[in-house]
Structure formats: structure tokens, C-alpha cells
Motif scaffolding. Structure first.
Motif, PDB file in Angstrom:
ATOM      1  N   TYR A 136       0.842  -1.207   0.000  1.00 51.14           N
ATOM      2  CA  TYR A 136       0.000   0.000   0.000  1.00 51.14           C
ATOM      3  C   TYR A 136       0.875   1.254   0.000  1.00 51.14           C
ATOM      4  CZ  TYR A 136      -3.363   3.561   1.248  1.00 51.14           C
ATOM      5  OH  TYR A 136      -4.131   4.718   1.241  1.00 51.14           O
ATOM      6  N   ARG A 147      -3.585  10.093   2.727  1.00 51.47           N
ATOM      7  CA  ARG A 147      -4.038   8.768   2.321  1.00 51.47           C
ATOM      8  C   ARG A 147      -3.363   7.700   3.181  1.00 51.47           C
ATOM      9  NH1 ARG A 147      -8.705   9.812  -0.282  1.00 51.47           N
ATOM     10  NH2 ARG A 147      -8.397  11.329  -1.972  1.00 51.47           N
ATOM     11  N   ALA A 149      -3.355   4.307   5.977  1.00 50.45           N
ATOM     12  CA  ALA A 149      -3.894   2.946   5.938  1.00 50.45           C
ATOM     13  C   ALA A 149      -3.708   2.290   7.296  1.00 50.45           C
ATOM     14  CB  ALA A 149      -3.186   2.112   4.852  1.00 50.45           C
ATOM     15  N   VAL A 172     -15.988   0.258   9.616  1.00 46.84           N
ATOM     16  CA  VAL A 172     -15.442   0.304   8.263  1.00 46.84           C
ATOM     17  C   VAL A 172     -16.602   0.397   7.277  1.00 46.84           C
ATOM     18  CG1 VAL A 172     -13.967  -0.881   6.587  1.00 46.84           C
ATOM     19  CG2 VAL A 172     -13.520  -1.144   9.038  1.00 46.84           C
ATOM     20  N   ASP A 175     -16.831   0.640   1.267  1.00 38.24           N
ATOM     21  CA  ASP A 175     -15.714   0.820   0.335  1.00 38.24           C
ATOM     22  C   ASP A 175     -14.371   0.435   0.948  1.00 38.24           C
ATOM     23  OD1 ASP A 175     -17.327   1.826  -1.770  1.00 38.24           O
ATOM     24  OD2 ASP A 175     -17.382   3.787  -0.778  1.00 38.24           O
ATOM     25  N   TYR A 177     -13.032   1.736   3.862  1.00 28.63           N
ATOM     26  CA  TYR A 177     -12.336   2.829   4.541  1.00 28.63           C
ATOM     27  C   TYR A 177     -12.831   2.978   5.981  1.00 28.63           C
ATOM     28  CZ  TYR A 177     -10.288   4.332   0.136  1.00 28.63           C
ATOM     29  OH  TYR A 177      -9.574   4.372  -1.032  1.00 28.63           O
ATOM     30  N   GLU A 179     -14.235   4.585   9.142  1.00 25.53           N
ATOM     31  CA  GLU A 179     -15.133   5.691   9.460  1.00 25.53           C
ATOM     32  C   GLU A 179     -14.950   6.180  10.887  1.00 25.53           C
ATOM     33  OE1 GLU A 179     -19.175   4.605   8.571  1.00 25.53           O
ATOM     34  OE2 GLU A 179     -18.965   5.285   6.492  1.00 25.53           O
ATOM     35  N   LEU A 259     -10.213  12.067  10.677  1.00 28.52           N
ATOM     36  CA  LEU A 259     -11.354  11.582   9.903  1.00 28.52           C
ATOM     37  C   LEU A 259     -12.551  12.517  10.059  1.00 28.52           C
ATOM     38  CD1 LEU A 259     -11.206   7.728  10.619  1.00 28.52           C
ATOM     39  CD2 LEU A 259     -10.428   8.935   8.568  1.00 28.52           C
ATOM     40  N   THR A 265      -8.097   9.998   4.755  1.00 33.70           N
ATOM     41  CA  THR A 265      -8.799   8.732   4.608  1.00 33.70           C
ATOM     42  C   THR A 265      -7.867   7.648   5.125  1.00 33.70           C
ATOM     43  OG1 THR A 265      -7.965   8.306   2.367  1.00 33.70           O
ATOM     44  CG2 THR A 265     -10.052   9.505   2.574  1.00 33.70           C
ATOM     45  N   VAL A 266      -8.443   6.565   5.627  1.00 36.14           N
ATOM     46  CA  VAL A 266      -7.651   5.439   6.110  1.00 36.14           C
ATOM     47  C   VAL A 266      -8.199   4.175   5.458  1.00 36.14           C
ATOM     48  CG1 VAL A 266      -6.917   4.094   8.104  1.00 36.14           C
ATOM     49  CG2 VAL A 266      -7.162   6.580   8.304  1.00 36.14           C
ATOM     50  N   ALA A 267      -7.438   3.621   4.528  1.00 32.95           N
ATOM     51  CA  ALA A 267      -7.824   2.367   3.889  1.00 32.95           C
ATOM     52  C   ALA A 267      -7.605   1.233   4.884  1.00 32.95           C
ATOM     53  CB  ALA A 267      -6.987   2.134   2.641  1.00 32.95           C
TER      54      ALA A 267
END
Length: 307
Positions: A136, A147, A149, A172, A175, A177, A179, A259, A265-267
Motif C-alpha cells: 500500500y 491517504r 492505511a 469500516v 468501500d 475505509y 469511518e 477523519l 482517509t484510512v484504507a
């Protein structure tokens, strides 16, 4: 793009366990838990790691970890120092507890300018997790937002039979990510389900089966340091007067703030691996048996670091 670095948080002394648990061997060859994470990290592609330790532990770490791991991978050490706080603030009298995981990562700001993954020294994450986070970080970067993760684990795969654990319980979206993340500092197995308490066990709140939890395995870019610096100052302003000896600057709490503000964003990279760790001394035989089985299955050689 610079190659990702692995940052290992190892400044905790493990008060519930007793002693410096990060350097306690878990097999007959004298390997410790972090040996297996480092081995997996090298297989994943990492070429540099940074240990966050206490200054007083430096000699122990060099003897047990540094002197031999430096033959395998580039190693740096940084210190999580209680006195490392912003100008104008003082450490409360009698405070011995470190400032928490957010402060630990902030300690790396002077030596890390690459994408980096974060793990705990006393947790076994499994090889898939290290590979996912490396890939990633090698293929993403910040743009109009950060971005970041994290590797998520199934709650039931991260519990101990010997007491309570602290986990970041995640929400989560569809998608993939993150929340929300809520740090639950006391989660236990109760009969057939897991629950947390915030009042010393007087009441328990059930956690849905299969919930995703954070094991403090994160993927960041250097942008995180600016955010940590500001958030740590806010944390001190809010907490140092009300809970001077025990307040902690938790990394997940700061992530949740980013957030909410839509700065990041956190994948969530989902792992099916089972976590192993020595939270309590009674956990050690379980971890030793798990490592033995993984070796028998061929996942690891008998001796990780053959001369």
C-alpha cells in the motif's frame, strides 16, 4: 517514491506482564516476537527499520536485538522521552508513564522522512499484514487529503484467555475505509462473546462478533508528524490538569479526529491472520506453541538468522 520504513514501538515495559517483555525468547533458538515481524518485513520488501525505545533500555536492545538485526537490515533507534514535550509545558511531578502511542510516533519526526508502517514490538502480526502495508505504502501517496492505511483484524483473532486487552474497535464502510475508531482499553472474553467496560467491570457492553479492530499497525506518510505535533499540544492543554499522571495521547484518537475533520482517509487492509502476543506471562506458552506450529508448516525456518 522513497521506500517504506518500518517503525517499531518498543518503549512499553509491560507492567501487567512484569519485566521487559519485548526481549523474552519465545522459542528454543532464542528468538523474540519481534524477530518474526522483522523477518516478515524483510520478505515484504522493507530495507530499514526504526525502533522506538526508552533510553535506559538501549543496552538491552542492542544486546538482544540491535547487534544481530543490524546484519540483516538497516536499523535506527529513537527514544520516547517523557521530557520531550513542547516548550512551555512541564512533566507533572510524579509522572512516570509514557505519553502514549501518538507521542511515540512523534518521537520519530527527526529521523523518518519516508512512508512508514507502524507496529508494536510485542505483537505477532503474520506475514500477510506486513506485505499488505508495504505494498500500500509503495503505491499510494497523499493528495488533497492524507491517504493513510491500517491493517484490521477480526476481534476474536486478537483476544487472550488470560485477562483483558486494549483494542481500537473500528467502523469500516462498504468501500473499505475507516469511518470511526474507538479505543477500548479493557476488552475481555465473557462466555461466548467479547465485551468492554469503562467502569472497572461494573457494566459490560457487548462487541458485535466479527468486528474489525486495530492492532496499532498503521501506514503513514511524513505528513502525520505535523498533525501529531498540533494534536499533542491540544492533548496536553486538555488533559494535563485533570489527569496528570495517567493521561495518554493515543494514536487512534488523533486518527479519528483527522477523519472527523475530513483531512484524511484510512484504507482498511483486512487480515485473516491470528494475532499472537504476550500481554500476560500466562500467554507465553500459547505463543511458543503457535510459533512451533508455524515453523512445522514451513512458514519460518528453525533459525531465522543463519550466519
Amino acid at each position: 517514491m522513497k521506500k517504506p520504513v518500518l517503525v517499531i514501538m518498543a518503549a512499553g515495559m509491560g507492567s501487567r506482564y512484569g519485566g521487559l517483555k519485548q526481549i523474552d525468547p519465545i522459542d528454543d533458538q532464542g528468538h523474540i516476537i519481534i524477530d518474526f515481524s522483522i523477518y516478515d518485513a524483510i520478505r515484504a520488501g522493507f530495507e530499514k527499520l526504526v525502533f522506538i525505545i526508552k533510553k535506559q533500555d538501549e543496552a538491552d536492545f542492542m544486546e538482544v536485538i540491535g547487534n544481530r538485526i543490524q546484519k540483516q537490515i538497516e536499523v535506527a533507534f529513537v527514544y520516547q522521552d517523557l521530557e520531550n514535550i513542547p516548550e512551555g509545558y512541564e512533566v507533572p511531578k510524579g509522572r512516570k508513564k509514557p505519553w502514549g502511542t501518538g507521542h511515540a510516533i512523534l518521537s520519530c519526526a527527526a529521523v523518518v522522512d519516508e512512508p512508514f508502517a507502524v507496529i508494536n514490538a510485542d505483537d505477532y502480526y503474520g506475514p500477510n499484514a506486513l506485505k499488505m502495508i508495504y505494498d500500500y505504502l509503495s503505491s499510494h501517496s497523499d493528495d488533497d487529503v492524507y491517504r493513510y492505511a491500517m491493517v484490521g483484524y477480526i476481534l476474536e483473532n486478537t483476544l487472550t484467555e488470560n485477562g483483558h486487552v486494549a483494542r481500537g474497535v473500528c467502523t469500516v464502510n462498504e468501500d473499505g475505509y475507516l469511518e470511526e475508531i474507538h479505543e477500548r482499553t479493557r476488552i475481555e472474553k465473557l462466555d461466548k462473546y467479547a465485551a468492554y467496560t469503562e467502569d472497572d467491570g461494573n457494566t459490560w457492553i457487548k462487541i458485535p462478533e466479527g468486528s474489525t479492530v486495530s492492532m496499532n499497525m498503521w501506514g503513514f506518510y511524513p505528513s502525520i508528524f505535523k498533525e501529531l505535533k498540533g494534536a499533542f499540544t491540544d492533548f496536553l492543554d486538555e488533559n494535563i490538569k485533570t489527569n496528570p499522571l495517567k493521561c495518554e495521547f493515543f494514536l487512534p484518537s488523533m486518527i479519528e479526529q483527522l477523519l472527523r475533520e475530513k483531512k484524511a482517509t484510512v484504507a482498511v487492509l483486512q487480515s485473516q491472520d491470528r494475532w499472537y502476543g504476550v500481554t500476560y506471562r500466562e500467554d507465553k506458552p500459547v505463543v511458543m506453541e503457535a510459533i512451533r506450529k508455524l515453523k512445522d508448516e514451513g512458514l519460518y525456518p528453525k533459525n531465522l538468522w543463519e550466519e
